[in-house]
Design an enzyme around this catalytic site. Sequence first.
Site, PDB file in Angstrom:
ATOM      1  N   PHE A 120       0.806  -1.229   0.000  1.00 26.17           N
ATOM      2  CA  PHE A 120       0.000   0.000   0.000  1.00 26.17           C
ATOM      3  C   PHE A 120       0.835   1.274   0.000  1.00 26.17           C
ATOM      4  O   PHE A 120       0.345   2.345  -0.332  1.00 26.17           O
ATOM      5  CB  PHE A 120      -0.953   0.008   1.213  1.00 26.17           C
ATOM      6  CG  PHE A 120      -0.280   0.425   2.502  1.00 26.17           C
ATOM      7  CD1 PHE A 120      -0.068   1.766   2.796  1.00 26.17           C
ATOM      8  CD2 PHE A 120       0.162  -0.524   3.421  1.00 26.17           C
ATOM      9  CE1 PHE A 120       0.565   2.149   3.977  1.00 26.17           C
ATOM     10  CE2 PHE A 120       0.788  -0.151   4.596  1.00 26.17           C
ATOM     11  CZ  PHE A 120       0.993   1.188   4.873  1.00 26.17           C
ATOM     12  N   LYS A 170      -1.174  -6.482  -9.784  1.00 26.16           N
ATOM     13  CA  LYS A 170      -2.179  -6.637  -8.719  1.00 26.16           C
ATOM     14  C   LYS A 170      -1.821  -5.599  -7.655  1.00 26.16           C
ATOM     15  O   LYS A 170      -0.928  -5.809  -6.841  1.00 26.16           O
ATOM     16  CB  LYS A 170      -2.109  -8.066  -8.159  1.00 26.16           C
ATOM     17  CG  LYS A 170      -3.368  -8.564  -7.473  1.00 26.16           C
ATOM     18  CD  LYS A 170      -3.775  -7.802  -6.243  1.00 26.16           C
ATOM     19  CE  LYS A 170      -2.985  -8.091  -5.006  1.00 26.16           C
ATOM     20  NZ  LYS A 170      -3.342  -7.172  -3.886  1.00 26.16           N
ATOM     21  N   GLU A 225      -5.051  -3.741  -2.365  1.00 25.74           N
ATOM     22  CA  GLU A 225      -6.498  -3.477  -2.344  1.00 25.74           C
ATOM     23  C   GLU A 225      -6.823  -2.221  -1.530  1.00 25.74           C
ATOM     24  O   GLU A 225      -7.911  -1.684  -1.612  1.00 25.74           O
ATOM     25  CB  GLU A 225      -7.256  -4.701  -1.810  1.00 25.74           C
ATOM     26  CG  GLU A 225      -6.964  -5.099  -0.365  1.00 25.74           C
ATOM     27  CD  GLU A 225      -5.692  -5.949  -0.207  1.00 25.74           C
ATOM     28  OE1 GLU A 225      -4.799  -5.879  -1.071  1.00 25.74           O
ATOM     29  OE2 GLU A 225      -5.592  -6.667   0.818  1.00 25.74           O
ATOM     30  N   ARG A 226      -5.831  -1.735  -0.748  1.00 26.93           N
ATOM     31  CA  ARG A 226      -6.089  -0.539   0.064  1.00 26.93           C
ATOM     32  C   ARG A 226      -5.888   0.740  -0.749  1.00 26.93           C
ATOM     33  O   ARG A 226      -6.418   1.787  -0.406  1.00 26.93           O
ATOM     34  CB  ARG A 226      -5.180  -0.538   1.296  1.00 26.93           C
ATOM     35  CG  ARG A 226      -5.605  -1.643   2.260  1.00 26.93           C
ATOM     36  CD  ARG A 226      -4.899  -1.544   3.563  1.00 26.93           C
ATOM     37  NE  ARG A 226      -3.655  -2.309   3.564  1.00 26.93           N
ATOM     38  CZ  ARG A 226      -2.851  -2.407   4.597  1.00 26.93           C
ATOM     39  NH1 ARG A 226      -3.134  -1.753   5.696  1.00 26.93           N
ATOM     40  NH2 ARG A 226      -1.766  -3.117   4.537  1.00 26.93           N
ATOM     41  N   SER A 267       4.954  -7.155   3.336  1.00 26.17           N
ATOM     42  CA  SER A 267       5.484  -7.529   4.652  1.00 26.17           C
ATOM     43  C   SER A 267       6.253  -8.849   4.558  1.00 26.17           C
ATOM     44  O   SER A 267       6.021  -9.657   3.650  1.00 26.17           O
ATOM     45  CB  SER A 267       4.325  -7.657   5.639  1.00 26.17           C
ATOM     46  OG  SER A 267       3.411  -8.613   5.143  1.00 26.17           O
ATOM     47  N   CYS A 273       9.501   1.697   3.525  1.00 24.34           N
ATOM     48  CA  CYS A 273      10.295   0.523   3.911  1.00 24.34           C
ATOM     49  C   CYS A 273      11.721   0.965   4.228  1.00 24.34           C
ATOM     50  O   CYS A 273      12.503   0.193   4.770  1.00 24.34           O
ATOM     51  CB  CYS A 273      10.275  -0.514   2.822  1.00 24.34           C
ATOM     52  SG  CYS A 273      11.034   0.074   1.326  1.00 24.34           S
ATOM     53  N   GLU A 279       9.050  -4.480  13.334  1.00 21.01           N
ATOM     54  CA  GLU A 279       8.722  -3.396  12.398  1.00 21.01           C
ATOM     55  C   GLU A 279       7.442  -2.717  12.877  1.00 21.01           C
ATOM     56  O   GLU A 279       6.418  -3.371  13.058  1.00 21.01           O
ATOM     57  CB  GLU A 279       8.506  -3.951  10.985  1.00 21.01           C
ATOM     58  CG  GLU A 279       8.153  -2.851  10.003  1.00 21.01           C
ATOM     59  CD  GLU A 279       7.990  -3.327   8.559  1.00 21.01           C
ATOM     60  OE1 GLU A 279       7.399  -4.400   8.341  1.00 21.01           O
ATOM     61  OE2 GLU A 279       8.451  -2.608   7.654  1.00 21.01           O
TER      62      GLU A 279
HETATM   63  P1  NAD Z   1       1.170  -6.765   2.905  1.00 19.94           P
HETATM   64  O1  NAD Z   1       2.162  -7.866   2.998  1.00 19.94           O
HETATM   65  O2  NAD Z   1       0.025  -6.751   3.851  1.00 19.94           O
HETATM   66  O3  NAD Z   1       0.503  -6.749   1.435  1.00 19.94           O
HETATM   67  C1  NAD Z   1       1.281  -6.769   0.262  1.00 19.94           C
HETATM   68  C2  NAD Z   1       0.498  -7.448  -0.848  1.00 19.94           C
HETATM   69  O4  NAD Z   1       0.257  -8.816  -0.482  1.00 19.94           O
HETATM   70  C3  NAD Z   1      -0.868  -6.833  -1.131  1.00 19.94           C
HETATM   71  O5  NAD Z   1      -1.038  -6.770  -2.520  1.00 19.94           O
HETATM   72  C4  NAD Z   1      -1.854  -7.789  -0.481  1.00 19.94           C
HETATM   73  O6  NAD Z   1      -3.075  -7.878  -1.198  1.00 19.94           O
HETATM   74  C5  NAD Z   1      -1.130  -9.116  -0.523  1.00 19.94           C
HETATM   75  N1  NAD Z   1      -1.416  -9.971   0.645  1.00 19.94           N
HETATM   76  C6  NAD Z   1      -1.605  -9.553   1.926  1.00 19.94           C
HETATM   77  N2  NAD Z   1      -1.781 -10.630   2.738  1.00 19.94           N
HETATM   78  C7  NAD Z   1      -1.685 -11.725   1.954  1.00 19.94           C
HETATM   79  C8  NAD Z   1      -1.765 -13.118   2.204  1.00 19.94           C
HETATM   80  N3  NAD Z   1      -1.997 -13.596   3.432  1.00 19.94           N
HETATM   81  N4  NAD Z   1      -1.626 -13.973   1.174  1.00 19.94           N
HETATM   82  C9  NAD Z   1      -1.387 -13.506  -0.072  1.00 19.94           C
HETATM   83  N5  NAD Z   1      -1.304 -12.194  -0.373  1.00 19.94           N
HETATM   84  C10 NAD Z   1      -1.445 -11.313   0.622  1.00 19.94           C
HETATM   85  O7  NAD Z   1       1.997  -5.407   2.967  1.00 19.94           O
HETATM   86  P2  NAD Z   1       1.442  -3.906   3.104  1.00 19.94           P
HETATM   87  O8  NAD Z   1       0.898  -3.706   4.465  1.00 19.94           O
HETATM   88  O9  NAD Z   1       0.596  -3.569   1.934  1.00 19.94           O
HETATM   89  O10 NAD Z   1       2.803  -3.078   2.938  1.00 19.94           O
HETATM   90  C11 NAD Z   1       3.630  -2.749   4.010  1.00 19.94           C
HETATM   91  C12 NAD Z   1       4.791  -3.710   4.119  1.00 19.94           C
HETATM   92  O11 NAD Z   1       5.530  -3.708   2.907  1.00 19.94           O
HETATM   93  C13 NAD Z   1       5.795  -3.307   5.196  1.00 19.94           C
HETATM   94  O12 NAD Z   1       6.202  -4.464   5.877  1.00 19.94           O
HETATM   95  C14 NAD Z   1       6.942  -2.678   4.416  1.00 19.94           C
HETATM   96  O13 NAD Z   1       8.197  -2.747   5.058  1.00 19.94           O
HETATM   97  C15 NAD Z   1       6.919  -3.524   3.185  1.00 19.94           C
HETATM   98  N6  NAD Z   1       7.563  -2.862   2.074  1.00 19.94           N
HETATM   99  C16 NAD Z   1       8.800  -3.298   1.714  1.00 19.94           C
HETATM  100  C17 NAD Z   1       9.477  -2.680   0.680  1.00 19.94           C
HETATM  101  C18 NAD Z   1      10.836  -3.133   0.279  1.00 19.94           C
HETATM  102  O14 NAD Z   1      11.350  -2.629  -0.688  1.00 19.94           O
HETATM  103  N7  NAD Z   1      11.438  -4.065   0.979  1.00 19.94           N
HETATM  104  C19 NAD Z   1       8.879  -1.604   0.005  1.00 19.94           C
HETATM  105  C20 NAD Z   1       7.605  -1.191   0.393  1.00 19.94           C
HETATM  106  C21 NAD Z   1       6.961  -1.830   1.434  1.00 19.94           C
END
Ligand code: NAD
Length: 492
Positions: A152, A176, A179-180, A229, A284, A385
């Site tokens: 997001f 994809k 969704e937020r 994450s 991140c 985190e």
């Molecule tokens: P998230 O893991 O909740 O969601 C990421 C994606 O995964 C979304 O598209 C979501 O629909 C999907 N998703 C969520 N839960 C799932 C599941 N159980 N099974 C399959 N798909 C699933 O992450 P977020 O809250 O949207 O983003 C924040 C996180 O992203 C933080 O931990 C941040 O550190 C990380 N991030 C990392 C980087 C990097 O470069 N390392 C960059 C940006 C964000």
Amino acid sequence: MAEPEKLQNYINGEWRNSKATNFQDVINPATGEILARVPLSPAAEVDEAAQAAAEAFQEWRRTPATERIQYLFRLKYLLEEHFEELARIITMECGKTIHESRGEMRRAIENVEVACGIPTMMQGGILEDIARGIDEFMIRQPVGVCAAICPFNFPGMIPFWFMPYALACGNTYIVKPSERVPLTMQKIFHLLEEVGFPKGVVNLVNGAKETVDAILEHPVIKGISFVGSTPVAKYVYARGAANGKRVQAQGGAKNPIIVLPDADLEMTTRIVADSAFGCAGQRCLAASLAITVGEARHTFVEAIADAAVSRKVGYGLDESVQMGPVISWQSRTRIERLIEKGMQEGAGLLVDGRNPHIPGYEKGAFLRPTILQDVNPASEIARTEIFGPVLGLIHVNDIDEAIAFINSGQYGNMACLFTSSGAAARKFRNEAEVGNIGINIGVAAPMAFFPFSGWKESFFGTLHGQAGHAVEFFTQTKVVVERWPKEWSRQF
Ligand code: NAD
């Protein structure tokens, strides 16, 4: 009141209503307003996109690279033309300030620009006469249908770490979005439609877990780029790989910065405050722990507390605002619980940003900058985190202790050092076990022409996003060994 718009998917060159039974509200985190409803698309719609992309691949991979990049040049100009509108959409759905959203879109566009260099970047190599009369060469060919699963916090930029390179290399693509925050990609796909990519080359499928699982299982999809994450990154990496796909999965972070006594205090404080509280701590690459060494403690603590208290918090569309809300009320509650946990573990609350009152935005998911001091390096809060505007302060005696603490962490996204000593800087960049290093820099985000290099639990895979790594990820190498005996050639 009018019903909020139901978002569509973009598949095979057309906008399609989703047959999803579940739709989720897209909420402006500053105002609480429902901006739209996003479909949580079922597996059948991933299949439609994958089949369309597979069909388009045969023609797209044969389109000369010089022609493929013409589409990207047109995209760059459309992104510039709609720059301000895109920045506003990001602020409205994601909460960051308009300045941060502009910065994000600039980074997105830079990736399009770099991918326009594909006719050079995608070249292979040749060695004549590997044996007498025999030549050997390596060529790069596209992988096929690839997909991005996005988080997001950077709805405009993150898909661009991958998509422009994938397309320029001759792959077809599915995005994809989170969704937020699906509205930014919705707008960008209208621009991609205007660019005129052949149908099926770019596809947008909105959704959540069910949609992701369908991507991970689909036999036609060959490559997956994930950012989110750590638990989900691990899951995507393992399940994608088990299904024979190449996967690059970027995960979470807990980014430490070290302040040495010889650092420039004014510059350090300004930069660390921007890193810790910019994007409401939801980068991140946000600084999450400031480790002071020796005498730096006394001067830095007071200065960073002032910077936190004086930060202007509000709705990001107001040009004077320096920090917007976090993504949701759920997130705000989670962050407040973590602050309490830190206090239970013995940290002191130097600046308390909980429960703020932002006049006119009572429904917003706001927090103010928060600082926990005397965080015990062995406590859980020093390792978890938080992903919010919370900075923890740790104190150690020397740089070796600071580096040892950093290297004991599970994540390896970024670490920074503030100093005026070249020798300390050299030691730090050599010894810190993280993939992105900042020296007197607070957000060490690699430019589009360098790979975004997370390590440890911040990254699963071998090839990162952006630039040369992306070209490697989106191509497979083919080696040809060739002999043409002289006697077979007609003499002219
Ligand atoms: P998230 O893991 O909740 O969601 C990421 C994606 O995964 C979304 O598209 C979501 O629909 C999907 N998703 C969520 N839960 C799932 C599941 N159980 N099974 C399959 N798909 C699933 O992450 P977020 O809250 O949207 O983003 C924040 C996180 O992203 C933080 O931990 C941040 O550190 C990380 N991030 C990392 C980087 C990097 O470069 N390392 C960059 C940006 C964000």
